[in-house]
Structures are given as C-alpha cells and as structure tokens.
Motif scaffolding. Structure first.
Motif, PDB file in Angstrom:
ATOM      1  N   ASN A  31      46.853  47.284  39.358  1.00 12.67           N
ATOM      2  CA  ASN A  31      45.977  46.400  40.131  1.00 12.67           C
ATOM      3  C   ASN A  31      44.727  45.985  39.357  1.00 12.67           C
ATOM      4  O   ASN A  31      43.731  45.568  39.948  1.00 12.67           O
ATOM      5  CB  ASN A  31      45.601  47.066  41.451  1.00 12.67           C
ATOM      6  CG  ASN A  31      46.738  47.059  42.452  1.00 12.67           C
ATOM      7  OD1 ASN A  31      46.920  46.105  43.203  1.00 12.67           O
ATOM      8  ND2 ASN A  31      47.540  48.125  42.453  1.00 12.67           N
ATOM      9  N   ARG A 277      42.795  47.426  47.258  1.00 14.55           N
ATOM     10  CA  ARG A 277      43.148  46.209  46.512  1.00 14.55           C
ATOM     11  C   ARG A 277      42.198  45.060  46.842  1.00 14.55           C
ATOM     12  O   ARG A 277      41.676  44.380  45.945  1.00 14.55           O
ATOM     13  CB  ARG A 277      44.592  45.804  46.810  1.00 14.55           C
ATOM     14  CG  ARG A 277      45.019  44.497  46.139  1.00 14.55           C
ATOM     15  CD  ARG A 277      46.467  44.152  46.433  1.00 14.55           C
ATOM     16  NE  ARG A 277      46.747  44.071  47.865  1.00 14.55           N
ATOM     17  CZ  ARG A 277      46.465  43.017  48.628  1.00 14.55           C
ATOM     18  NH1 ARG A 277      45.856  41.945  48.099  1.00 14.55           N
ATOM     19  NH2 ARG A 277      46.770  43.013  49.920  1.00 14.55           N
ATOM     20  N   GLU A 281      39.391  43.171  44.404  1.00 11.80           N
ATOM     21  CA  GLU A 281      39.362  41.715  44.260  1.00 11.80           C
ATOM     22  C   GLU A 281      37.986  41.160  44.624  1.00 11.80           C
ATOM     23  O   GLU A 281      37.435  40.301  43.917  1.00 11.80           O
ATOM     24  CB  GLU A 281      40.436  41.081  45.141  1.00 11.80           C
ATOM     25  CG  GLU A 281      41.855  41.359  44.680  1.00 11.80           C
ATOM     26  CD  GLU A 281      42.900  40.848  45.665  1.00 11.80           C
ATOM     27  OE1 GLU A 281      42.509  40.263  46.704  1.00 11.80           O
ATOM     28  OE2 GLU A 281      44.113  41.027  45.397  1.00 11.80           O
ATOM     29  N   ARG A 284      35.238  41.996  41.914  1.00  6.73           N
ATOM     30  CA  ARG A 284      35.272  41.102  40.745  1.00  6.73           C
ATOM     31  C   ARG A 284      34.737  39.720  41.117  1.00  6.73           C
ATOM     32  O   ARG A 284      33.966  39.114  40.358  1.00  6.73           O
ATOM     33  CB  ARG A 284      36.703  40.993  40.221  1.00  6.73           C
ATOM     34  CG  ARG A 284      37.273  42.279  39.663  1.00  6.73           C
ATOM     35  CD  ARG A 284      38.612  42.018  38.964  1.00  6.73           C
ATOM     36  NE  ARG A 284      39.325  43.258  38.711  1.00  6.73           N
ATOM     37  CZ  ARG A 284      40.244  43.781  39.532  1.00  6.73           C
ATOM     38  NH1 ARG A 284      40.543  43.153  40.658  1.00  6.73           N
ATOM     39  NH2 ARG A 284      40.856  44.906  39.240  1.00  6.73           N
ATOM     40  N   ARG A 285      35.154  39.206  42.270  1.00  3.01           N
ATOM     41  CA  ARG A 285      34.726  37.862  42.687  1.00  3.01           C
ATOM     42  C   ARG A 285      33.224  37.799  42.890  1.00  3.01           C
ATOM     43  O   ARG A 285      32.546  36.878  42.397  1.00  3.01           O
ATOM     44  CB  ARG A 285      35.460  37.476  43.974  1.00  3.01           C
ATOM     45  CG  ARG A 285      35.038  36.139  44.572  1.00  3.01           C
ATOM     46  CD  ARG A 285      35.893  35.778  45.780  1.00  3.01           C
ATOM     47  NE  ARG A 285      35.842  36.779  46.847  1.00  3.01           N
ATOM     48  CZ  ARG A 285      34.869  36.856  47.769  1.00  3.01           C
ATOM     49  NH1 ARG A 285      33.870  35.962  47.729  1.00  3.01           N
ATOM     50  NH2 ARG A 285      34.883  37.772  48.701  1.00  3.01           N
TER      51      ARG A 285
END
Length: 290
Positions: A31, A277, A281, A284-285
């Motif tokens: 992941n 998960r 995500e 990072r965004r």
C-alpha cells in the motif's frame, strides 16, 4: 517525509487472527508505505527471538524500514526494587532493538491507565524525579548503541506539551527526544495546534491520527468513544475525516523543516485495513496540498 504505519493500526486484524506482524509488513509495502512502527500488541518479540529475526529480515526484503519501537513502561513504582526491576525490563527491549537494527524507541514513563488523582499536576511534580531518572538510565544505556529514546505525549500524566517538556528537560540527554503525536494532546484537552507548535522543536518522530470530538455535555451514545482527562468524548477517525485541523497541523510540521518518519495510527471503528489505507492516501494528499 517518509510515510508509514504503526502495527497498532491493524491490531483489529491481528487479534482476529486474520494477519500476523509479518503480514503487516507485506500490507504496508503493498500500500505504498515506506516504514513500520512496531507496537507489540497482539504479538511479542522480546521473548521471541525467532519472530524478531523474521520481522527484521522480512522488512529488509520488502524495503520497509523499521522506524520505531513503542512500549509501555512505568517508572513510578512504590519501592526501589520495583523501580530497578522496571528499568532492567525496559533495557531488555533496548537489547531487542540492537538485535533488530532499530534506532528509535518510545517508552512511557507512567502507567497508561491511571486514576484521576494521578492526572493532577501535583502528582506529576511529586513523581517527576522517578520519571526522569528511569528515562535517563534508559537513554544512557541506549546511547551506547546509537539509539534515540523518546517520551510520547501519551498516558494522561505526562501527556500535555508542558509536562512532556518538563520530563525532557529534567532528563537532559541528547538522545532523549519526543515522539510527537499530533492527536494525543486532545486526550488531556489541549489544543493540538498549540501542542504541536510547542513540541515540534523536540520531536525526533511524528505520529499522525485523527479523532471525532464531542463536549462533555453532549454524550454521543454508543461506539468506541472514550473520555478525556476532563470528561469530553473522543473516538478514533480515519485521518482527514475527523475534527482535527489536519491541514494546518501538517503545514506546521512541514514548515518546521521536519523531513523524517511520519507514522499513521488508525484507531477508528471502521475495518482497520480500509481505515489505514484511506488514512495513508489522505496523509499523502494533504501533505502535498500544504
């Protein structure tokens, strides 16, 4: 910035027998994670050298750094003998880190679950000498192996930013820092933005998590809610979906120049692999956005 995950985030699956700690390494690599923090709940390593070696070798084969090892400890003991025994117990975990090649450790200084009278500043100040002496002894032992030891804002007694700094300054060792958890300040009703601002200069590792918050006068009903030191309600959330001002928190971390390991801790009610998960995500965004 290096994104990774605490094994604690997948504890739900570990306890259900759906994953092992070795599976967690594969999950992180699959992941897009870069590192793993070991929190030995649902498994143990200090008394299982074969598993410890397997974790070390598996992480190396998958390109996952072992960024940190977090463990409970309590240096506020009733007798000198009990204090010495606790110091020796924590040293055994330092020896484990040497075996595994891990260079960063978080240990508590008091028990995590404590009665209200032990959350007071009076109790904290009365026992600060024990917290500091135990931490100093562990830091000095770990320094021989190039290991940084840390206190996290964790555990209700030494959780507010000023109390963390009191311990850090009392220990006064170059390899004793803080693992800065951006959400845990809320457990003692401190504004996370203020806590992060104050303790970033002392941080050698950053934990990110999110919470839903409800005030003490608005009980939220069922679910995995717990009470803060002053009776407010918190529940773990997927990172970026809760009530923390995550964009501003990450902006502060980024602006400080911190470029080390950032570890996601997921503690929500959602299925743990999904929550972890989505949290990775979002981390990072949001980091790219700020």
């Amino acid at each position: 910035m290096k994104v990774g995950l605490s094994t604690y985030s997948l504890l739900q699956a570990i306890r259900a027998g759906e994953m092992t700690v070795l599976d967690v390494i594969d999950w992180i690599a699959d992941n897009g994670g870069e590192h793993m923090e070991i929190v030995p709940y649902g498994f143990t390593l200090v008394d299982n050298p074969e598993l410890a070696d397997a974790v070390r070798d598996k992480a190396k084969s998958r390109g996952i750094a072992l960024s940190n090892y977090s463990m409970p400890a309590n240096f506020v003991q009733d007798t000198e003998e009990a204090f010495e025994a606790e110091v020796e117990r924590v040293k055994q975990h330092v020896d484990l880190l040497v075996r595994m090649g891990i260079k960063h450790m978080r240990h508590d200084v008091t028990a995590f679950t404590i009665p209200e009278e032990q959350m007071t500043i009076e109790w904290f100040e009365s026992n600060l000498h024990l917290m500091a002496e135990g931490s100093r002894r562990i830091a000095d032992y770990a320094a021989k192996f190039g290991i940084t030891t840390t206190l996290e804002n964790h555990g209700f007694s030494a959780q507010a930013s000023d109390r963390v700094q009191r311990v850090l300054l009392s220990v006064n060792r170059p390899n004793f820092k803080t693992t800065l958890d951006v959400g845990n300040f809320m457990c003692v009703d401190e504004n996370p933005l203020i806590g992060v601002k104050k303790n970033l200069p002392y941080a050698s590792l950053v934990h990110v998590k999110d919470f839903y918050f409800r005030p003490y006068y608005q009980p939220p009903g069922g679910g995995d809610w717990f009470k803060t030191a002053h009776g407010n309600f918190l529940r773990g959330a997927i990172l970026g979906q809760g009530d923390l001002e995550m964009r501003e928190i990450l902006r502060l971390v980024k602006q400080s120049g911190y470029d080390g390991y950032i570890t996601l801790e997921f503690e929500g009610m959602e299925e743990c692999r999904m929550g972890s998960r989505l949290g990775l995500e979002n981390l990072r965004r949001l980091w790219d956005e700020v």
